[in-house]
Design a protein around this motif. Structure first.
Motif, short mmCIF file in Angstrom:
data_model
loop_
_atom_site.label_atom_id
_atom_site.label_comp_id
_atom_site.label_asym_id
_atom_site.label_seq_id
_atom_site.Cartn_x
_atom_site.Cartn_y
_atom_site.Cartn_z
N CYS A 1 -16.42 24.96 -12.19
CA CYS A 1 -15.46 25.36 -11.17
C CYS A 1 -16.11 25.41 -9.79
CB CYS A 1 -14.88 26.73 -11.51
SG CYS A 1 -16.07 28.08 -11.32
N SER A 2 -17.44 25.58 -9.75
CA SER A 2 -18.22 25.64 -8.50
C SER A 2 -18.17 26.99 -7.80
CB SER A 2 -17.83 24.54 -7.52
OG SER A 2 -16.66 24.89 -6.81
N ALA A 3 -17.56 27.99 -8.42
CA ALA A 3 -17.53 29.31 -7.76
C ALA A 3 -18.94 29.81 -7.47
CB ALA A 3 -16.80 30.33 -8.65
N CYS A 4 -19.89 29.52 -8.37
CA CYS A 4 -21.26 30.01 -8.16
C CYS A 4 -21.86 29.42 -6.89
CB CYS A 4 -22.14 29.75 -9.38
SG CYS A 4 -22.35 28.03 -9.86
N MET A 5 -21.66 28.12 -6.68
CA MET A 5 -22.25 27.53 -5.46
C MET A 5 -21.46 27.94 -4.21
SD MET A 5 -21.49 23.55 -6.39
CE MET A 5 -21.95 23.85 -8.10
N LEU B 1 -24.58 19.49 9.04
CA LEU B 1 -24.51 20.06 7.70
C LEU B 1 -24.24 21.55 7.77
CD1 LEU B 1 -24.91 19.87 4.60
CD2 LEU B 1 -27.32 20.36 4.99
N GLN B 2 -24.93 22.22 8.68
CA GLN B 2 -24.76 23.67 8.80
C GLN B 2 -23.32 24.02 9.17
OE1 GLN B 2 -26.84 26.07 7.87
NE2 GLN B 2 -28.24 24.49 7.14
N LYS B 3 -22.74 23.18 10.00
CA LYS B 3 -21.34 23.41 10.39
C LYS B 3 -20.43 23.26 9.17
CE LYS B 3 -18.17 21.80 13.79
NZ LYS B 3 -17.80 20.49 14.28
N ALA B 4 -20.69 22.20 8.41
CA ALA B 4 -19.87 21.95 7.21
C ALA B 4 -20.02 23.09 6.21
CB ALA B 4 -20.31 20.63 6.57
N LEU B 5 -21.25 23.58 6.05
CA LEU B 5 -21.48 24.67 5.10
C LEU B 5 -20.80 25.96 5.58
CD1 LEU B 5 -25.23 24.00 4.23
CD2 LEU B 5 -23.29 23.74 2.70
N GLY B 6 -20.75 26.12 6.89
CA GLY B 6 -20.04 27.27 7.46
C GLY B 6 -18.56 27.23 7.09
N ASN B 7 -18.00 26.02 7.15
CA ASN B 7 -16.58 25.86 6.77
C ASN B 7 -16.36 26.19 5.31
OD1 ASN B 7 -16.08 24.98 9.35
ND2 ASN B 7 -16.19 22.81 8.82
N LEU B 8 -17.30 25.74 4.49
CA LEU B 8 -17.19 25.98 3.05
C LEU B 8 -17.19 27.48 2.76
CD1 LEU B 8 -17.54 24.86 0.02
CD2 LEU B 8 -19.93 25.41 0.35
N ALA C 1 -16.06 19.51 -4.25
CA ALA C 1 -15.83 18.99 -2.90
C ALA C 1 -17.03 18.11 -2.57
CB ALA C 1 -15.70 20.14 -1.91
N PRO C 2 -17.06 16.90 -3.19
CA PRO C 2 -18.30 16.13 -3.19
C PRO C 2 -18.81 15.75 -1.80
CG PRO C 2 -16.46 14.84 -4.09
CD PRO C 2 -15.99 16.25 -3.98
N ALA C 3 -17.90 15.58 -0.83
CA ALA C 3 -18.33 15.13 0.50
C ALA C 3 -18.34 16.28 1.50
CB ALA C 3 -17.44 14.01 0.98
N ILE C 4 -18.52 17.49 1.02
CA ILE C 4 -18.44 18.68 1.87
C ILE C 4 -19.50 18.65 2.98
CG2 ILE C 4 -19.99 20.11 0.42
CD1 ILE C 4 -16.81 21.51 1.91
N ALA D 1 -8.71 26.96 -11.71
CA ALA D 1 -8.16 26.71 -10.38
C ALA D 1 -8.41 27.90 -9.46
CB ALA D 1 -6.67 26.43 -10.48
N ARG D 2 -8.24 29.09 -9.98
CA ARG D 2 -8.47 30.28 -9.15
C ARG D 2 -9.92 30.40 -8.72
NH1 ARG D 2 -4.24 31.59 -12.25
NH2 ARG D 2 -2.56 32.76 -11.24
N SER D 3 -10.83 30.12 -9.65
CA SER D 3 -12.25 30.26 -9.34
C SER D 3 -12.72 29.17 -8.39
CB SER D 3 -13.08 30.19 -10.63
OG SER D 3 -12.67 31.19 -11.52
N ALA D 4 -12.15 27.99 -8.55
CA ALA D 4 -12.64 26.83 -7.79
C ALA D 4 -12.13 26.83 -6.36
CB ALA D 4 -12.24 25.55 -8.50
N THR D 5 -10.81 26.77 -6.23
CA THR D 5 -10.22 26.56 -4.91
C THR D 5 -9.30 27.70 -4.50
OG1 THR D 5 -8.51 25.31 -6.06
CG2 THR D 5 -10.26 24.02 -5.00
N GLY D 6 -9.16 28.67 -5.37
CA GLY D 6 -8.24 29.76 -5.06
C GLY D 6 -6.79 29.36 -5.25
N GLN D 7 -6.56 28.22 -5.93
CA GLN D 7 -5.18 27.84 -6.24
C GLN D 7 -4.76 28.53 -7.54
OE1 GLN D 7 -6.56 23.65 -6.12
NE2 GLN D 7 -4.51 23.18 -5.37
N GLU D 8 -3.47 28.77 -7.66
CA GLU D 8 -3.02 29.34 -8.92
C GLU D 8 -3.11 28.29 -10.02
OE1 GLU D 8 0.53 31.57 -8.60
OE2 GLU D 8 -0.31 32.81 -6.99
N PHE D 9 -2.84 27.08 -9.62
CA PHE D 9 -2.91 25.95 -10.54
C PHE D 9 -3.25 24.73 -9.70
CE2 PHE D 9 -1.20 24.35 -14.70
CZ PHE D 9 -1.80 25.33 -15.47
N SER D 10 -3.96 23.77 -10.27
CA SER D 10 -4.24 22.55 -9.52
C SER D 10 -2.95 21.74 -9.40
CB SER D 10 -5.30 21.72 -10.23
OG SER D 10 -6.49 22.46 -10.28
#
Lengths: 267, 472
Positions: free
Chosen positions: B313-317, B21-28, B153-156, B257-266
């Motif tokens: 958007c999940s930016a907070c988490m 889990l710690q590894k996955a969170l590091g990636n996030l 990213a439900p399975a992060i 999209a910008r806040s969530a994944t850094g995409q300009e648009f989904s």
């Protein structure tokens, strides 16, 4: 005799942690204020900013302490303290009172004249009048700077400490990774959730020691006690100091958590 | 979904010890925040958009009833149906009824947090309807009888090995560790499910009042297949998702999209406006929208109204150091991170959810990245006030606070007390500059040294200096 200056009368907000753990930080703040041409006074009626009550949801105690602090600092042109977090709390006071409360306007007034020390020196006094004094100082070390959360996000303190620090001869600033990420102190958080707090401060000490810094500096003693305590527990050699100790040329005292070697020799 | 929120501390402890889990969170941590920062830096007007987004949401919440009624009218005009669900149970029953009407055996699902919130999958299964998650992350979780640990990213929390095992156990194919092979495998298995499904259930990122449209925002395209292939499309969404116009929707899409994944648009932004019309190439024959309240209308006009601005958007988490340390499952229910710390107590009660608003250092990072500027720390503080008033905090904390407050309100007592405390700690530390073990401060000294006080308090030293005129 205390130094009587014709400059603005400034009330020093000592802060609990400086008062109890590191008086040298408050003395350094006084020295900086006086060097900046202010007349610093220490109102006796002050205790704590009330943040423990505010963040624990105790509104009544928060309001009681806010009233006490507002009264204590009545009449000072400025209120200055060595902590973004505690001064940030003073800025929350208007939220504590209903607009109809007689203390509401006074809380707004206190907010408008209270400043964290580096922000006061840089934003209010201005660099020009300080430059000469700072340039006479020497601190021949590589340092890294931790941005404390309240100061950074509530009061916009980012460039002020860095700009002031760069004037001191010998200081080389090396930024750490995630300088703006919380160190995990968070007032009572570190006691309520010690394991999570430990992870956060462990990340922080890793980032600190990934730099070549001799000293980690910050503007809040809470974060500094936390980081210094962890650095010591990990046996790391990095020192921790409040930035005002460097800016006031008061780095003779042992760094935070360092043994008092003179005393040790005497014993 | 079972509520595990009261076990936050234990779950956090386990999460901190979980290396995978710690590894996955590091990636996030290295992923989304960095991409968001780049996307934001490319858009100088981003801050203005945040203000616009906040103001528009506030306007909507002031007139929520009007926009919802307009939305309902338009959906009906378009030939669809609108159902109002006050509670989670109401919503589940409404959805089951729709499934029963068309004699559904299986339903495919797009990713939807609100269906997690109401516990739809378990309810459908218990009533003879098989739901199939089609978002890749959600599908993996369903195979593992797991739940999302993140809202986009439900399975992060999982790694490649976990996915490989889950597929091998369920698909009965040769085990692979190649992400491309696993992806293809999921695609093949899910294609059959898309074609066979009687009902498709999706969420909605926004509901547009002026047109009666709902929109889903995805990167996989599974949502499109979910809502166009089956004969019946059910949109399950919550009341605060309504926006006045299509143009307003585009403002939020840019922020999202910008806040969530850094995409300009989904990759996919798919609008549904009623059922298939004559001459349409595809689309469902029946179109239903289930508008879920589940405690939200109580937030309107309350001190928690600002939370209804959330666009998920999940930016907070993604930016929260606490979430980054313990992951989403520690939060013990559907919504993790700072937004969950505000929303969860609202939905499951502060008695069960109280530890979440306390699991924050109030560092403020969440608020600083929120696209609609929700004052998340302030709202968490409101929950702490609620707890304080109801005497829900642990006794030790309450007494500690009361003792401290007694002193802090009496400067004449506070000063001797701090002098004594300072002296005791200094003496305890001896010639060391730090304390290795301090009674009543185990939470601190279990993990770090306590730097010792320098000696006298400042107040004491200052008083002496004023008298003598000498530096201490």
């Amino acid at each position: 005799m205390p130094n009587i200056s014709s400059g603005p009368r400034v009330g020093l907000f000592v802060t609990c942690l400086a008062d109890m753990f590191r008086p040298s930080v408050a003395f350094a703040t006084v020295k900086l204020l006086e060097q900046a041409g202010c007349h610093a006074e220490v109102p006796k009626r002050q205790t704590c900013c009330g943040q423990p009550a505010f963040n624990s949801g105790d509104r009544k105690t928060t309001a009681d302490i806010a009233r006490q602090t507002i009264d204590a600092f009545d009449g000072y042109e400025y209120v200055v303290g060595p902590s973004g977090s505690c001064i940030g709390m003073l800025h929350y006071y208007p939220e504590v009172f209903a607009p109809s409360d007689s203390y509401y306007q006074r809380a707004l007034d206190l907010k408008s004249r209270s400043f964290e020390i580096t922000s006061f020196l840089f934003d209010v006094i201005g660099m020009d009048s300080l430059q000469e004094q700072l340039q006479q100082l020497q601190f021949n070390h590589k340092v890294t700077y931790h941005d404390s959360c309240s100061g950074l996000r509530q009061l916009g303190i980012k460039q002020q400490p860095r700009q002031l620090l760069q004037q001191v001869q010998g200081v080389e600033l090396e930024e750490m990774e995630e300088a703006e990420t919380c160190c995990g102190f968070g007032g009572t958080f570190c006691v309520k959730y010690p394991e999570i707090s430990n992870r956060m401060v462990s990340n922080k000490t890793e980032f600190i020691s990934n730099t070549d810094a001799h000293t980690v500096l910050g503007g809040d003693l809470g974060c500094l006690l936390n980081m210094a305590g962890k650095l010591k527990r990990e046996g790391k050699q990095v020192e921790a100091r409040h930035i005002v100790e460097v800016l006031a040329g008061m780095t003779d005292t042992p760094a935070i958590g360092e043994a008092d070697y003179d005393l040790a020799q005497q014993l | 979904m079972q509520i595990n929120t009261p076990f936050f501390k234990q779950r956090a402890h386990d999460a901190l010890a979980d290396e995978n889990l710690q590894k996955a969170l590091g990636n996030l941590k290295a992923g989304f925040p960095e991409k968001r920062a780049i996307a934001v830096s490319r858009m100088p007007e981003f801050e203005q958009l945040r203000d616009q987004g906040r103001d528009l949401k506030n306007h909507i919440l002031e007139h929520l009833d009007l926009y919802l009624e307009q939305f309902e009218r338009k959906v009906i005009e378009n030939g669809g149906h609108v159902h109002w669900a006050r509670t989670a149970d109401d919503a589940n029953r409404i959805i089951l009824d729709i499934c029963k009407q068309v004699d559904a055996k299986t339903v495919t699902k797009g990713k939807s947090m609100v269906t997690e919130e109401i516990g739809l999958n378990d309810f459908l299964e218990a009533n003879g309807v098989q739901p199939v998650e089609t978002d890749l992350g959600e599908y993996i979780l369903q195979l593992r009888h797991d739940h999302p640990s993140h809202i986009i990213a439900p399975a992060i929390h999982l790694n490649l090995e976990d996915v490989s095992e889950a597929f091998h156990a369920n698909h009965h194919r040769e085990k692979s560790m190649d992400p491309a092979v696993l992806m293809q495998e999921a695609r093949e298995v899910l294609r059959e499910k898309f074609v066979a499904a009687d009902v498709g259930i999706t969420g909605a990122n926004f509901c547009v009042a002026e047109t009666g449209s709902t929109i889903i925002v995805t990167n996989e395209g599974n949502g499109d297949l979910t809502q166009t292939l089956p004969k019946t499309h059910v949109v399950v969404t919550s009341i605060e998702k309504v926006v006045p116009t299509l143009e307003d929707m585009t403002l939020f899409l840019r922020l999202l999209a910008r806040s969530a994944t850094g995409q300009e648009f989904s990759v996919y932004n798919t609008l549904s406006t009623g059922p298939r019309r004559e001459g349409d190439q595809d689309g469902p024959e029946n179109f239903h929208v289930v508008l879920v309240d589940n405690g939200r209308s109580e937030m309107v006009g309350s001190e928690f109204q600002d939370m209804l601005r959330c666009i998920r958007c999940s930016a907070c988490m993604n930016h929260c150091p606490v979430y980054g340390a313990v992951g989403g499952h520690s939060y013990g229910w559907v919504y993790p991170g700072p937004m969950g710390s505000v929303l969860t107590p609202q939905m499951i009660g502060i008695e069960k959810g109280g530890m979440l608003p306390n699991a924050s250092t109030f560092c403020g990072k969440c608020e600083s990245v929120c696209p609609v500027k929700i004052p998340l720390p302030k709202l968490m503080r409101h929950w702490r006030e609620d707890e304080f008033e109801k005497h829900l905090q642990p006794k030790a904390a309450r007494y500690g606070l009361a003792g401290w407050a007694f002193l802090a309100k009496r400067p004449a007592l506070y000063k001797p007390y701090t002098r004594m405390a300072s002296w005791v700690m200094k003496t305890w530390a001896g010639k060391n500059g730090r304390i290795k073990k301090l009674p009543l401060a185990g939470g601190w000294t279990d993990w770090r040294d306590m730097p010792a006080p320098q000696g006298k308090t400042f107040m004491q030293a200052w008083k002496e200096q004023q008298k003598t005129g000498e530096q201490p």
